[in-house]
Design an enzyme around this catalytic site. Structure first.
Site, PDB file in Angstrom:
ATOM      1  N   SER A  64      42.315  42.604  46.019  1.00  0.00           N
ATOM      2  CA  SER A  64      42.255  41.346  46.749  1.00  0.00           C
ATOM      3  C   SER A  64      42.613  41.541  48.215  1.00  0.00           C
ATOM      4  CB  SER A  64      43.219  40.330  46.130  1.00  0.00           C
ATOM      5  OG  SER A  64      43.275  39.173  46.943  1.00  0.00           O
ATOM      6  N   HIS A 110      37.780  41.563  45.973  1.00  0.00           N
ATOM      7  CA  HIS A 110      38.101  40.173  45.660  1.00  0.00           C
ATOM      8  C   HIS A 110      38.422  39.409  46.937  1.00  0.00           C
ATOM      9  CE1 HIS A 110      39.319  37.126  42.689  1.00  0.00           C
ATOM     10  NE2 HIS A 110      40.275  36.789  43.552  1.00  0.00           N
ATOM     11  N   ASP A 169      39.617  35.764  48.312  1.00  0.00           N
ATOM     12  CA  ASP A 169      40.204  34.465  47.996  1.00  0.00           C
ATOM     13  C   ASP A 169      39.896  33.475  49.114  1.00  0.00           C
ATOM     14  OD1 ASP A 169      41.624  34.878  45.471  1.00  0.00           O
ATOM     15  OD2 ASP A 169      42.831  36.308  46.608  1.00  0.00           O
ATOM     16  N   MET A 182      40.483  29.844  50.412  1.00  0.00           N
ATOM     17  CA  MET A 182      41.413  28.729  50.231  1.00  0.00           C
ATOM     18  C   MET A 182      41.248  27.738  51.375  1.00  0.00           C
ATOM     19  SD  MET A 182      44.872  30.794  49.163  1.00  0.00           S
ATOM     20  CE  MET A 182      44.824  32.249  48.118  1.00  0.00           C
ATOM     21  N   HIS A 186      36.394  34.131  45.029  1.00  0.00           N
ATOM     22  CA  HIS A 186      37.183  33.205  44.213  1.00  0.00           C
ATOM     23  C   HIS A 186      37.468  31.978  45.069  1.00  0.00           C
ATOM     24  CE1 HIS A 186      41.320  32.486  42.062  1.00  0.00           C
ATOM     25  NE2 HIS A 186      40.475  31.499  41.860  1.00  0.00           N
ATOM     26  N   MET A 221      39.094  28.779  45.805  1.00  0.00           N
ATOM     27  CA  MET A 221      40.208  27.866  45.536  1.00  0.00           C
ATOM     28  C   MET A 221      40.103  26.731  46.542  1.00  0.00           C
ATOM     29  SD  MET A 221      43.251  30.553  44.633  1.00  0.00           S
ATOM     30  CE  MET A 221      42.554  31.989  45.449  1.00  0.00           C
ATOM     31  N   MET A 274      44.288  32.509  35.976  1.00  0.00           N
ATOM     32  CA  MET A 274      45.329  32.730  36.973  1.00  0.00           C
ATOM     33  C   MET A 274      46.632  33.066  36.261  1.00  0.00           C
ATOM     34  SD  MET A 274      43.957  32.457  39.929  1.00  0.00           S
ATOM     35  CE  MET A 274      45.520  32.602  40.833  1.00  0.00           C
ATOM     36  N   GLY A 310      47.390  30.171  45.404  1.00  0.00           N
ATOM     37  CA  GLY A 310      47.708  29.782  46.774  1.00  0.00           C
ATOM     38  C   GLY A 310      48.292  30.887  47.622  1.00  0.00           C
ATOM     39  N   PHE A 311      49.073  31.774  47.016  1.00  0.00           N
ATOM     40  CA  PHE A 311      49.727  32.814  47.808  1.00  0.00           C
ATOM     41  C   PHE A 311      49.761  34.126  47.037  1.00  0.00           C
ATOM     42  CE2 PHE A 311      51.433  28.813  49.333  1.00  0.00           C
ATOM     43  CZ  PHE A 311      51.345  28.958  50.706  1.00  0.00           C
ATOM     44  N   GLY A 312      49.656  35.231  47.765  1.00  0.00           N
ATOM     45  CA  GLY A 312      49.781  36.541  47.160  1.00  0.00           C
ATOM     46  C   GLY A 312      51.247  36.923  47.012  1.00  0.00           C
ATOM     47  N   GLY A 313      51.485  37.989  46.286  1.00  0.00           N
ATOM     48  CA  GLY A 313      52.838  38.520  46.170  1.00  0.00           C
ATOM     49  C   GLY A 313      53.731  37.791  45.188  1.00  0.00           C
ATOM     50  N   ASP A 329      44.251  37.270  37.482  1.00  0.00           N
ATOM     51  CA  ASP A 329      44.504  37.281  38.918  1.00  0.00           C
ATOM     52  C   ASP A 329      45.902  36.737  39.199  1.00  0.00           C
ATOM     53  OD1 ASP A 329      44.549  37.005  41.659  1.00  0.00           O
ATOM     54  OD2 ASP A 329      42.824  35.662  41.795  1.00  0.00           O
ATOM     55  N   GLY A 384      46.386  42.610  44.440  1.00  0.00           N
ATOM     56  CA  GLY A 384      46.532  42.496  45.888  1.00  0.00           C
ATOM     57  C   GLY A 384      47.589  43.433  46.436  1.00  0.00           C
TER      58      GLY A 384
END
Length: 225
Positions: free
Chosen positions: A8, A31, A33, A35, A64, A66, A135, A140-143, A173, A195
């Site tokens: 990602s 990937h 994302d 948003m 993807h 979102m 999911m 909404g957020f990585g990490g 994901d 990611g």
């Protein structure tokens, strides 16, 4: 199903996206994302960046979405050349029409479900999609930390997919790393978005190989290979 790894770019340096793509030549997908700060509380990138990225990499893009109105925007990503376009069940108002438009434009059609969204109400849509995305964090957020509560849903999804012929890909994901990917594979997932586990590593390509190796130890029935 063969293991597929989809790094990602949400976790990459947005000022160096072409370099980020080039850093993982051994990946199956890239990937992306998308948003919109409405469906999820974050704003990332959109169609113009995807169009530019398509010119900068030979990896197929796994987009993807979102976003709040996927029915309006999703077909354009397929028409631009994305290899896969996934919409959220929670956001789509006309999912069958939109999924068919994605396929008609030449892309694989995916349906995504948030952690708290059950899979059973969408069983009738399995014939309209090429991939089901679950999911494993709140979008909404990585990490974020992997949510083990989704593992039973991965297993139920695999059972439903197998009952319908087993042709769909089952993607996970969120929070996927070398420490969590084995659990996902055991539960039945075969496509893995990662990611920070990839772009937070000193050698992203090696990280892809490690993830593939760990997930690949699990056989098609969730048994050790």
């Amino acid at each position: 199903m063969a293991v597929q790894i989809s790094p990602s770019i949400l976790s990459a340096d947005f000022a160096r996206l072409a370099e980020a793509a080039a850093a993982v030549p051994n990946a199956d997908w890239l990937h992306v994302d998308v948003m919109d700060n409405h469906f999820v509380p974050n704003l990332t990138l959109g169609l113009p960046v995807v169009e530019s990225l398509l010119k900068a990499t030979s990896l197929p893009l796994d987009c993807h979405l979102m976003i709040e109105d996927p029915d309006r925007w999703a077909p354009a990503y397929a028409e631009a050349g994305a290899g896969s376009v996934t919409i959220h069940a929670e956001a789509a108002k006309a999912p069958v029409r939109t999924l068919r438009e994605i396929r008609a434009a030449g892309a694989r059609a995916g349906l995504a479900l948030n952690p708290a969204t059950p899979v059973e109400p969408y069983e009738d849509l399995l014939g309209e999609i090429d991939m089901l995305l679950l999911m494993t964090v709140e979008p909404g957020f990585g990490g974020q930390r992997f949510l083990d509560m989704v593992l039973p849903k991965i297993r139920r999804s695999r059972e439903l997919i197998d009952a319908h012929g087993g042709r769909l890909w089952l993607q996970v994901d969120g929070g996927v790393s070398e420490h969590t990917i084995e659990r996902c594979a055991e539960a039945g997932a075969d496509v893995f978005v990662a990611g920070n586990a990839v772009y937070g590593a000193d050698d992203p390509a090696h990280a892809v190989d490690v993830l593939r190796s760990v997930a690949g130890k699990i056989g098609p029935a969730g048994e050790n290979a």
